[in-house]
Design an enzyme around this catalytic site. Structure first.
Site, PDB file in Angstrom:
ATOM      1  N   GLU A 261      -1.212  -8.672 -13.865  1.00 42.61           N
ATOM      2  CA  GLU A 261      -1.817  -8.458 -12.735  1.00 42.61           C
ATOM      3  C   GLU A 261      -3.476  -7.889 -12.647  1.00 42.61           C
ATOM      4  OE1 GLU A 261      -0.159  -6.183  -9.289  1.00 42.61           O
ATOM      5  OE2 GLU A 261      -0.643  -8.011  -7.734  1.00 42.61           O
TER       6      GLU A 261
ATOM      7  N   HIS B 130      -5.898  -5.398 -11.681  1.00 40.62           N
ATOM      8  CA  HIS B 130      -6.120  -3.904 -11.091  1.00 40.62           C
ATOM      9  C   HIS B 130      -7.358  -3.473 -11.026  1.00 40.62           C
ATOM     10  CE1 HIS B 130      -1.669  -4.290 -11.720  1.00 40.62           C
ATOM     11  NE2 HIS B 130      -1.761  -3.017 -10.849  1.00 40.62           N
TER      12      HIS B 130
ATOM     13  N   ASP C  81       0.941  -2.693 -14.300  1.00 39.09           N
ATOM     14  CA  ASP C  81       2.338  -2.858 -13.906  1.00 39.09           C
ATOM     15  C   ASP C  81       3.471  -2.861 -14.958  1.00 39.09           C
ATOM     16  OD1 ASP C  81       1.335  -2.784 -11.382  1.00 39.09           O
ATOM     17  OD2 ASP C  81       1.545  -4.819 -10.780  1.00 39.09           O
TER      18      ASP C  81
ATOM     19  N   HIS D 267       6.054  -3.630  -9.987  1.00 35.78           N
ATOM     20  CA  HIS D 267       5.334  -4.583  -9.307  1.00 35.78           C
ATOM     21  C   HIS D 267       5.911  -5.001  -8.142  1.00 35.78           C
ATOM     22  CE1 HIS D 267       2.282  -8.200  -8.684  1.00 35.78           C
ATOM     23  NE2 HIS D 267       3.417  -8.925  -8.855  1.00 35.78           N
TER      24      HIS D 267
ATOM     25  N   HIS E 231      -2.443  -0.591  -4.630  1.00 32.68           N
ATOM     26  CA  HIS E 231      -2.704  -1.146  -5.555  1.00 32.68           C
ATOM     27  C   HIS E 231      -4.002  -0.997  -6.206  1.00 32.68           C
ATOM     28  CE1 HIS E 231      -2.798  -4.992  -8.103  1.00 32.68           C
ATOM     29  NE2 HIS E 231      -3.903  -5.001  -7.572  1.00 32.68           N
TER      30      HIS E 231
ATOM     31  N   GLU F 198      -1.679   4.483  -9.141  1.00 33.72           N
ATOM     32  CA  GLU F 198      -1.499   3.841 -10.528  1.00 33.72           C
ATOM     33  C   GLU F 198      -2.507   4.187 -11.530  1.00 33.72           C
ATOM     34  OE1 GLU F 198       0.458  -0.425  -9.339  1.00 33.72           O
ATOM     35  OE2 GLU F 198      -1.796  -0.393  -9.291  1.00 33.72           O
TER      36      GLU F 198
END
Lengths: 257, 257, 257, 257, 257, 257
Positions: free
Chosen positions: F33, F35, F44, F119, F176, F181
């Site tokens: 995904e 980022h 993730d 995720h 996100h 992260e």
């Protein structure tokens, strides 16, 4: 009524035959697939059915109705699924068909089953169908249901290959519509072969990968992957014999207690 | 090679026949199902196939390989799926089979198709298969693919019923293994009927609901729902004629442009 | 709180009622489907729900929330799935819904269940849902879970038909939006019927096959397959009575130990 | 007949309303789930339906029949799917139901749809159903079909929370069977709440993970995750108002062209 | 950040690379499968990934994250799915995984894809995944999405086989945990091989059929189907080179415009 | 060979470790995904894997190969599935993957499993996969198979949040590609972060509903939902520590006998 074909029995006759679980039931799995200009679309059904019938007679087994539609033809072993006439199922449809039929046989008491494959592309979807059926049968409390999966050409002996092809055996992969199938059909169903329509060409060669969507030009225009020029009913008789012998022996051994 | 059966054609012959979309393709849909002590398990396959073959010859149509396994037998019209020999598919498996085959025919160019049903329980799963196929064909950009779904007994005329049953027609629901099917089999496949094994009993009667799991005692011990005592090859000949006539006319009309 | 409707109970009340497995649970299965110019789209839900509710009160059963969306309307018994307002599920979706609900009821202890169908097209997908549920329940070790599948109109007696239709009963197939449903709605939900909007026309007639995609001209412009002109609340009261009586008696008998 | 409920319309009225694609159609999605000793199992259906109905009246939208069974109750937000009364669908069944209904609405001409969720656990399976429907609609050539997915409690304003809970708002997760739902039910369906049966206990607390199979002792014996002691019809009226206001405004904005 | 691995790129870098459709994306497909006493369970993932990575660098392609779980190990080419450690997917799960990933790549603009298989049993389920993806992509209006499916060992040249095995090449089928895989691992991941644990035994021999449930005694106790005794890092280096060379050339050719 | 990673073990080592059912097996579940401009697509996957690895070492557990593709990115917590690079599975595909893997672990003897989610969108499809696996395992007669489902960020303590965000914690939903992260990646995989590419913008705000198809303008152009400007390796170290501590403690407690 007496017949190796379940379809031709009444239920009491069938029931008496299978309920103790000892009788082997064979299910031919074929395809509706083009086999060149010279041979009918049902080749992959007729051949395993004929073999199963003869094996059944020899070992007192039964033959269930063949599965007439198979998995999608692959270019390097069946010419490809873009060809006219080839009529195929999604993999999951075939898998579920195998699963459902095996489970019903088990309900009848059958415990020894054989999938007699006549179309290479079916193999793994048959295997998955067997696995799903046996899984669900375990859940039903049935733990002694056994299944052999075989493709009849794997029982052609080296001697037979040598006799038929001499040194020119091209490998099973490109035998689609070639000497093996055509010879068997000439012996078993000569009315479904027009040997004059055979297109003679060298065995197809392919790169070591598959390409999707297919490149139609990879497939010979005939739809066959090798020439059936050298096919003969006599070869067919020999091939039938070695397959029937080999499978009969193998099943006796596979299911011996 | 010339045949109404697609399975017996080579691909170039088939291709020439179907690619303009005008030729009707008929697919018999049957079952492997007990039909009493006197008749073989493949009755529901053989009858629609025989009818389709004759219709095909008359209207220059083609017959695809029959679907040999059908939906689960229901107690009030087929004796129930607990009976030995009856070998059935899950509804979704049958639906996907129909869907896949229709889509492949469409790929070949076929635009006019007929499902010729020989097993009552198949009906709605066939309908769903047709709907799924036509939906996906729309997504492929094909909007002129048409399908007739029929059960052959719906073409038996009142006159034929009167002639065969006089005032004792029990209704199609309990005709399982009864006069209709047995007469047709006596005419078409006498070797698969042993009329001496017919068990004579009044038509089965059922409450106005279904019960699951089945109450086995609801089904007559024979597995048939009415007696085939009055069956005859002559009746079979008549039944075949009215079905073939009726279906031929109906298809001509259904697909007229 | 006391109610025949599970939805209106608290869990301890429901639990006390069902945990010993004796209480019957009825699930109405309907559809959101056009019912002509004169009647609301929920007819097929309201009618089996009303009947189930009255049966439940009489035999101390419970009614689960109705399934409000059904299988695709068929042209010859529901006008066809091309009509505005008709909002249908794929067959497999309906089957899985039935399966899931039955399994959950079984988890609660329920062992006696009834599917009360109000939409003809649902029948076989309900049957399949029941079969899948009972199969999985066997795998859970539950072997005494029983299910009745019924359609309420099968409980209308010949006497009631004679009284309501005299000699003009057109058959249930074309009763879609006709006298049966309209009378019941007039009795039960008069606010959802506008009798002045009934379009009077003779019962629709169809060839003995189905055609896909539908030929819209086969369906009367009203969407109904026969005229509701002779419908009345009094007829509805009678119909309700015979259905409730018949189903109550049938269930008592079906589940007697 | 005039109603915000599609189910209560005739097809011509519905058709006239939706065929130009402007009218918004709302689908409540609920569950049959235990809500403690004091409240009925249909709480998660009734609340989004009541809200949808009021929004529909305000913005001239329509309400489709609610989906009465939802995804499996999760222990930390619904008490867990081991509880009596809770009757849930597999995720894929719910997803397919959403997918099928949306596609049918699109066939009618509807282009603006809203899923009004009343059961937290449904959320992602609704989202997947929307995605599958929009994918298939693209394949049908429909590119302007839009869907809002919302859960009604997300429209409760901070002011309303402050007014109702003062400083004791436990978070939506443990509001299962608590003040929010009970107040709304007291206002909308007081006959389905027995406030005397409320079990007063502090909000349930859980570790930051889920455990399967559930540890039943994690769920308060009542089945509720927080106490409804402070619920009142007056709170319910306020909650209803802010949800209806909020959703009405949001939809006007979401679908403005 | 620059890497042949998509996983290690940011989206703008990836986007720039793929959006014109020219860049080839390779997806390694492996398995978590026992590989004897001497080698780690991830062998079938690491080998195609290593090869894909090197090919990608050479032809400026990209590598998507490998699929780490594959189809069920078959006894005659992988020892069987009854072995500890072997952790497999149902066929349909693998097929759907392939389908979903390919469709997403297509959404990004990718038009040239390669499945680099490292586990024989995956082959047909990969093929089906590709077919389903390309079918759905057609429905999306994408007609130029191409996919190569290959198994890396098919690129080992006869010269390399001769050099490594002399006259003792047992065939790929029984190379499970044998010289090919072990040599490659010794070259690429020596820390995951303990050559001292190799069990030396002749290649396994099997009858020409499969049996289910597996007969565990058919599989050598080591889990390997042939001995890795003659494996070496030097062999691995050679094998890697011929595979990387062969695949690089093949892809250039397969996708040349 | 000794490793917390199952993939790096031989089967005898793995077998010895798991066959008594006591060892916990953790399966990281991630996604491919986008980022943002500053971080790699595998974020993730890498984060739950790194955490699982450290937890495994601490409590002598094992880590199965991570699931590298996850459910479709949602706009309000992942930017949306329209973004380049984001490569997602259908919900049912992910569910079946989880189901299949858990069942295989059970076959090996494993009884204690943990899904370590990285995720957010995966959560409910993981839950469904666990439910389906445990259902089928019951059918196999296995009743003691337990599974924890967790998302690692739920173990970040209030103290850590306060320390890292002071009063500016935007909530996990918009984290996100944000500080959490990015900090973890800076600590664990600094080579996959280019902090200079961080786009600084306030946290994204969304209406209280989802809209499909996504309105791309809702997602910040970076693809991130909040700014990673304040991310640091030191923060990452702290976050890792609290997650590893928290999860280790939680698992010890969850599985204590």
């Amino acid at each position: 009524m007496s017949s190796p074909h379940i379809s031709e029995l009444t239920w009491p006759v069938y029931d008496a035959k299978v309920k103790d679980g000892k009788t082997i039931v064979m299910i031919p799995v074929g395809a509706l697939e083009q086999h060149g200009h010279h041979m009918s679309l049902n080749t992959d059904v007729l051949l395993p059915t004929a073999i199963a019938e003869r094996v059944a007679k020899r070992i007192d087994a039964l033959v269930a109705p063949p599965i007439a539609y198979g998995y999608k033809s692959q270019q390097k072993c069946g010419g490809g699924n873009h060809m006219p006439g080839t009529t195929s199922l999604d993999g999951h449809t075939l898998t579920c068909t195998i699963r459902d039929i095996l489970k019903e046989l088990a309900r009848h008491g059958v415990r020894r089953t054989v999938l007699v494959n006549g179309h290479y592309e079916n193999s793994m979807f048959i295997v998955e169908g067997v696995d799903l059926a046996q899984r669900e049968l375990r859940w039903e409390g049935i733990h002694d249901f056994a299944t052999v999966v075989l493709s009849y050409w794997d029982f052609v002996t080296p001697e037979a290959i040598e006799k038929i092809y001499q040194d020119e055996f091209p490998g099973w992969a490109v035998e689609h519509g070639g000497v093996l199938e055509t010879s068997l059909m000439l012996h078993l169903h000569p009315n479904l072969v027009d040997i004059d329509q055979v297109v003679d060409h060298p065995p197809a060669t392919f790169p070591p990968y598959d390409f999707f969507p297919v490149k139609p030009e990879w497939t010979p225009a005939s739809g066959c992957l090798s020439s059936a020029k050298k096919a003969s009913a006599a070869h067919g008789e020999l091939l039938l014999k070695v397959c029937v012998d080999g499978i009969s022996d193998a099943l006796a051994k596979a299911f011996e207690s």
